[in-house]
Write a protein that holds these residues in place. Structure first.
Motif, PDB file in Angstrom:
ATOM      1  N   GLU A  74       0.742  -1.109   0.320  1.00  0.00           N
ATOM      2  CA  GLU A  74      -0.021   0.259   0.020  1.00  0.00           C
ATOM      3  C   GLU A  74       0.905   1.384   0.343  1.00  0.00           C
ATOM      4  N   ASN A  75       2.092   1.296   1.070  1.00  0.00           N
ATOM      5  CA  ASN A  75       2.676   2.431   0.798  1.00  0.00           C
ATOM      6  C   ASN A  75       3.818   2.626  -0.467  1.00  0.00           C
ATOM      7  N   LYS A  76       4.199   1.125  -1.134  1.00  0.00           N
ATOM      8  CA  LYS A  76       4.772   1.405  -2.403  1.00  0.00           C
ATOM      9  C   LYS A  76       6.396   0.942  -1.852  1.00  0.00           C
ATOM     10  N   VAL A  77       6.512   0.200  -1.301  1.00  0.00           N
ATOM     11  CA  VAL A  77       7.703   0.379  -0.279  1.00  0.00           C
ATOM     12  C   VAL A  77       8.685  -0.550   0.001  1.00  0.00           C
ATOM     13  N   LEU A  78       9.691  -0.968  -0.644  1.00  0.00           N
ATOM     14  CA  LEU A  78      10.638  -2.005  -0.681  1.00  0.00           C
ATOM     15  C   LEU A  78      11.706  -2.500   0.205  1.00  0.00           C
ATOM     16  N   LYS A  79      11.456  -3.350   1.684  1.00  0.00           N
ATOM     17  CA  LYS A  79      12.645  -3.182   2.146  1.00  0.00           C
ATOM     18  C   LYS A  79      13.714  -4.056   1.620  1.00  0.00           C
ATOM     19  N   VAL A  80      15.286  -3.321   1.110  1.00  0.00           N
ATOM     20  CA  VAL A  80      15.782  -4.150   0.851  1.00  0.00           C
ATOM     21  C   VAL A  80      17.070  -4.782   0.928  1.00  0.00           C
ATOM     22  N   ALA A  81      17.646  -5.339   1.238  1.00  0.00           N
ATOM     23  CA  ALA A  81      19.358  -5.754   2.086  1.00  0.00           C
ATOM     24  C   ALA A  81      20.071  -6.556   0.739  1.00  0.00           C
ATOM     25  N   THR A  82      21.288  -4.909   0.413  1.00  0.00           N
ATOM     26  CA  THR A  82      22.533  -4.973  -0.419  1.00  0.00           C
ATOM     27  C   THR A  82      23.383  -4.882   0.618  1.00  0.00           C
ATOM     28  N   ILE A  83      24.164  -6.308   0.016  1.00  0.00           N
ATOM     29  CA  ILE A  83      25.467  -6.420   0.189  1.00  0.00           C
ATOM     30  C   ILE A  83      26.563  -5.381   0.442  1.00  0.00           C
ATOM     31  N   VAL A  84      26.198  -4.023   0.230  1.00  0.00           N
ATOM     32  CA  VAL A  84      27.307  -3.241   0.729  1.00  0.00           C
ATOM     33  C   VAL A  84      26.543  -1.451   0.532  1.00  0.00           C
ATOM     34  N   ALA A  85      26.405  -0.952   1.220  1.00  0.00           N
ATOM     35  CA  ALA A  85      25.474   0.436   1.083  1.00  0.00           C
ATOM     36  C   ALA A  85      25.683   1.022  -0.701  1.00  0.00           C
ATOM     37  N   ARG A  86      24.077   0.966  -1.119  1.00  0.00           N
ATOM     38  CA  ARG A  86      24.777   1.163  -2.469  1.00  0.00           C
ATOM     39  C   ARG A  86      23.409   2.904  -2.694  1.00  0.00           C
ATOM     40  N   LYS A  87      23.829   3.068  -4.262  1.00  0.00           N
ATOM     41  CA  LYS A  87      22.150   4.266  -4.320  1.00  0.00           C
ATOM     42  C   LYS A  87      20.717   3.291  -4.712  1.00  0.00           C
ATOM     43  N   ASN A  88      19.895   3.964  -4.593  1.00  0.00           N
ATOM     44  CA  ASN A  88      18.434   3.449  -4.487  1.00  0.00           C
ATOM     45  C   ASN A  88      18.586   2.915  -6.228  1.00  0.00           C
ATOM     46  N   GLU A  89      19.302   3.687  -7.282  1.00  0.00           N
ATOM     47  CA  GLU A  89      18.402   3.903  -8.462  1.00  0.00           C
ATOM     48  C   GLU A  89      19.375   2.495  -9.250  1.00  0.00           C
ATOM     49  N   ASP A  90      20.963   2.284  -8.094  1.00  0.00           N
ATOM     50  CA  ASP A  90      21.427   1.410  -9.239  1.00  0.00           C
ATOM     51  C   ASP A  90      20.806  -0.193  -8.307  1.00  0.00           C
ATOM     52  N   VAL A  91      19.839  -0.247  -7.416  1.00  0.00           N
ATOM     53  CA  VAL A  91      19.360  -1.733  -7.313  1.00  0.00           C
ATOM     54  C   VAL A  91      18.491  -1.899  -8.100  1.00  0.00           C
ATOM     55  N   ILE A  92      17.692  -1.372  -8.606  1.00  0.00           N
ATOM     56  CA  ILE A  92      16.827  -1.249  -8.763  1.00  0.00           C
ATOM     57  C   ILE A  92      16.236  -0.750  -9.991  1.00  0.00           C
ATOM     58  N   PRO A  93      17.132  -1.156 -11.087  1.00  0.00           N
ATOM     59  CA  PRO A  93      18.029  -0.675 -12.810  1.00  0.00           C
ATOM     60  C   PRO A  93      16.668  -0.701 -13.634  1.00  0.00           C
ATOM     61  N   PHE A  94      15.861  -1.413 -13.445  1.00  0.00           N
ATOM     62  CA  PHE A  94      14.993  -2.235 -14.272  1.00  0.00           C
ATOM     63  C   PHE A  94      13.421  -2.119 -13.999  1.00  0.00           C
ATOM     64  N   GLU A  95      12.996  -1.220 -13.350  1.00  0.00           N
ATOM     65  CA  GLU A  95      12.017  -0.389 -13.012  1.00  0.00           C
ATOM     66  C   GLU A  95      11.492  -0.026 -13.811  1.00  0.00           C
ATOM     67  N   PRO A  96      11.792   0.891 -14.773  1.00  0.00           N
ATOM     68  CA  PRO A  96      10.866   1.197 -15.673  1.00  0.00           C
ATOM     69  C   PRO A  96      10.427   0.238 -17.246  1.00  0.00           C
TER      70      PRO A  96
END
Lengths: 103, 90
Positions: A74-96
């Motif tokens: 409903e709030n359109k928020v994903l909790k994502v665990a990444t192996i190192v801290a990185r930018k949000n756009e680099d985690v979801i490049p396939f969203e568009p």
């Protein structure tokens, strides 16, 4: 338009395969040199339909180095665990591409 | 022509074997003193997943590889979700 959606689907698949190859090599290199520091970040998404959010979460988990932990639909928020801290756009490049394919 | 195909298959199998070896090394390498080490282990197991999919494709089992490709995220997601909310209660 139906043809446009098929085009976006093929492009999404190509981008997914490319990202998986890139991330696999990246995680393998990190395994050797030991630069690993897992963090959990919250990523807002622009997708509205539950099916496209699920496909986005599955794509994130399929890419080594990122792992979706929880999905708040409903709030359109994903909790994502990444192996190192990185930018949000680099985690979801396939969203568009998912947006063009299913919304 | 047949020889070239055999060589390409052999190279891809060796690449996937190297990735599986690196994944096993990574699982054993990171000890419990690292913070949130379970996520790091699941990330490294993702490498083994992808190497297995590559090996199945090379060995001529595309349907099995597709099933693995679709079903592999569910297990990782279930483990991570259970660990995240179990940690909250402690």
């Amino acid at each position: 338009m139906f043809i446009t959606r098929i085009f976006y689907g093929i492009a999404y698949f190509m981008v997914l395969i490319f990202e998986i190859i890139k991330a696999t090599v990246d995680v393998a290199i990190r395994t050797v040199n030991g630069k690993v520091e897992p963090v959990i970040v919250e990523i807002p998404t622009i997708l509205k339909r539950p099916i496209s959010q699920t496909i986005l979460a599955n794509s994130i988990t399929l890419t080594p180095g990122t792992l979706s932990v929880d999905l708040d639909s409903e709030n359109k928020v994903l909790k994502v665990a990444t192996i190192v801290a990185r930018k949000n756009e680099d985690v979801i490049p396939f969203e568009p591409y998912i947006k063009g394919m299913l919304e | 022509m047949d020889d070239i195909l055999t060589i390409i298959r052999s190279i891809l199998l060796v690449v996937s074997a190297v990735f599986i070896l690196l994944a096993a090394f990574g699982i054993l390498r990171f000890k419990d003193d690292l913070e949130r080490v379970l996520y790091a282990r699941i990330h490294i197991l993702g490498v083994a997943d992808m190497a297995c999919i590559l090996a199945l494709l090379v060995l001529g089992e595309p349907l099995l590889a597709g099933a693995y490709f679709i079903l592999a995220p569910f297990a990782s997601h279930a483990m991570a979700n259970g660990f995240y909310y179990g940690e909250d209660k402690q």
